[in-house]
Design a protein around this motif. Structure first.
Motif, PDB file in Angstrom:
ATOM      1  N   LYS A 110      59.927  73.610  41.045  1.00 59.83           N
ATOM      2  CA  LYS A 110      60.583  74.586  40.178  1.00 59.83           C
ATOM      3  C   LYS A 110      61.889  74.019  39.617  1.00 59.83           C
ATOM      4  N   GLU A 111      62.515  73.151  40.418  1.00 60.03           N
ATOM      5  CA  GLU A 111      63.797  72.576  39.982  1.00 60.03           C
ATOM      6  C   GLU A 111      63.648  71.766  38.689  1.00 60.03           C
ATOM      7  N   GLU A 135      63.560  74.190  35.715  1.00 55.89           N
ATOM      8  CA  GLU A 135      64.880  74.710  35.361  1.00 55.89           C
ATOM      9  C   GLU A 135      65.712  73.643  34.668  1.00 55.89           C
ATOM     10  N   ARG A 154      64.412  73.192  31.108  1.00 55.48           N
ATOM     11  CA  ARG A 154      64.804  74.318  30.256  1.00 55.48           C
ATOM     12  C   ARG A 154      66.239  74.182  29.767  1.00 55.48           C
ATOM     13  N   THR A 203      70.681  70.041  37.136  1.00 54.90           N
ATOM     14  CA  THR A 203      70.706  71.470  36.808  1.00 54.90           C
ATOM     15  C   THR A 203      72.096  72.049  37.033  1.00 54.90           C
TER      16      THR A 203
END
Length: 440
Positions: free
Chosen positions: A98-99, A102, A105, A313
């Motif tokens: 998931k990292e 993110e 994005r 991130t």
């Protein structure tokens, strides 16, 4: 009075001893060309904020900033927490995370050209992948690049960079048309005369972090002429991405390339790079039947490593506020003006120039900065002689500051007003030492 080099040896005995050990292991005793320094380089131990320390206990105001990767300074608490939290869950999961989503994005949010993103482990890998993508997409294999622009150490883009070309086949070097920057006529003529060109690539603020600047209007001219000829435009924003503005040079100047390469600030101080750009070009990687044998395969053990994703991130969330860029830019402006005032007062030939949070030094010659906005001297005035650069670098370290390659610097949001005043004092010491040694 001791010479600059004698003072350097006296202040750094443990670095000299440690370097002797390194010489038994590494060619030149270093692991990056920019860290090579005669008679020996400083060996660092740790860093925090705007400062770093060496094995002899010397403290430096740091303007290398991780070779440009640290807009937030060393050890920003948000980045440290993100990495510390993540490392307990595994350093390399060998799976999707998931990292990475993110992280990707945030790249899409900040970089105007980023319809799609593919992570790599370095800026060199990013430009290598970008080239392969545009060659597969266009079916053509040559590229226009510009004199002195650096796009990593791989074979395909080293021609004309001013770097050593050992081991590169002449046939590979011949795949690049090397032109002078800021000459749109030369680009237009080359595109009209040759139909084998896949892309034009450049550092959008100029070679060497803007040491030899590119004029903003040239970027728009490139956009227009590449669009006319159906040639892909690549911005290498490994240095400028997230530093020149939150969205890089393309955001600042309103010129959107087809493909953008990124690294440095992207990964928050950890290893990481990326190719971003038009979906139809990036999708040459996709397992799509339409790509067939022309599909671009792309592996890479550490692509989007979870620690790099966590650090990147955290860093890009802070960059996205705009506050860190604004602070670093304002601080660098004060520093550039202070250095120029100091050079005028001390009658040191040269100037300090640059943009955003970057500063460049040109010494040993008179130079007139004619562009009030970007403050760069004429290209015809030449560069600081290498022998003077080495002495400048040694004298700066003796005084208490570390410069990028001896003639450039990167300011972070961690640099304070007090750091700048201290730095100006160090520059006064440095210039005085150069004068005492008969260098300026």
């Amino acid at each position: 009075m001791p010479t600059i080099e004698e003072q350097y040896q006296a202040k750094h005995p443990t670095s000299q001893e440690t370097y002797a050990d390194a010489m038994d292991i590494f060619p030149d005793g270093v692991t990056h060309d920019n860290r090579f320094l005669m008679p020996f380089p400083v060996v660092a131990t740790h860093a925090k904020g705007s400062r770093k320390w060496d094995v002899d206990g010397n403290e430096y105001v740091d303007y290398v900033m991780g070779h440009g990767a640290l807009l937030l300074g060393h050890g920003h608490p948000d980045v440290v927490k993100a990495v510390t939290d993540k490392v307990t869950q595994g350093t390399h999961l060998g799976a999707n995370t998931k990292e990475e989503i993110e992280w990707g994005r945030l790249v899409q949010k900040l970089i105007p050209s980023a319809e799609r993103v593919r992570f790599t482990s370095s800026g060199t890998e990013a430009t290598l992948l970008a080239l392969r993508l545009v060659r597969a997409f266009t079916g053509k294999y040559k590229v226009i690049k510009f004199q002195s622009h650096f796009h990593g150490w791989h074979d395909f883009l080293l021609a004309g960079s001013g770097r050593n070309m050992g081991g590169i086949a002449p046939e590979v070097a011949a795949l690049s048309y090397v032109l002078q920057p800021n000459d749109n006529g030369a680009v237009a003529r080359t595109l009209e005369e040759h139909d084998d060109i896949a892309a034009v690539i450049l550092e959008p603020t100029g070679a060497g972090m803007g040491q030899i600047p590119v004029y903003p209007e040239f970027l728009q001219e490139l956009r227009d002429v590449t669009t006319k000829h159906g040639v892909v435009l690549i911005f290498d924003e490994v240095v400028t991405g997230f530093r020149i503005s939150t969205g890089g040079a393309q955001s600042l100047y309103g010129v959107t390339p087809d493909v953008t390469t990124l690294a440095k600030i992207l990964a928050g101080g950890l290893p990481g790079g990326a190719v971003s750009g038009r979906a139809d070009i990036l999708n040459m990687i996709a397992h799509d039947e339409s790509n067939g044998d022309n599909r671009v395969g792309h592996a890479g053990t550490f692509n989007a490593n979870p620690l790099a994703a966590a650090a990147g991130t955290a860093a890009l969330k802070l960059v996205a506020t705009g506050e860190h860029n604004a602070k670093a830019d304002a601080t660098a402006t004060v520093l550039r003006r202070g250095i120029n005032d100091l050079m005028t007062r001390m009658e040191i030939p040269g100037c300090c120039y640059g943009m955003a949070s970057i500063f460049q030094l040109r010494l040993g010659m008179q130079c007139q900065c004619t562009d009030a906005e970007h403050q760069h001297p004429s290209e015809s005035q030449g560069a600081t002689p290498p022998a003077l650069v080495r002495q400048l670098r040694l004298a700066a370290l003796n005084s208490g500051m570390d410069l990028m390659g001896g003639r450039s610097g990167l300011v972070s949001s961690a640099h304070t007003d007090a750091d700048i005043q201290e730095t100006l004092g160090y520059f006064e010491e440095t210039f005085s030492a150069l004068r005492a040694d008969g260098r300026v």
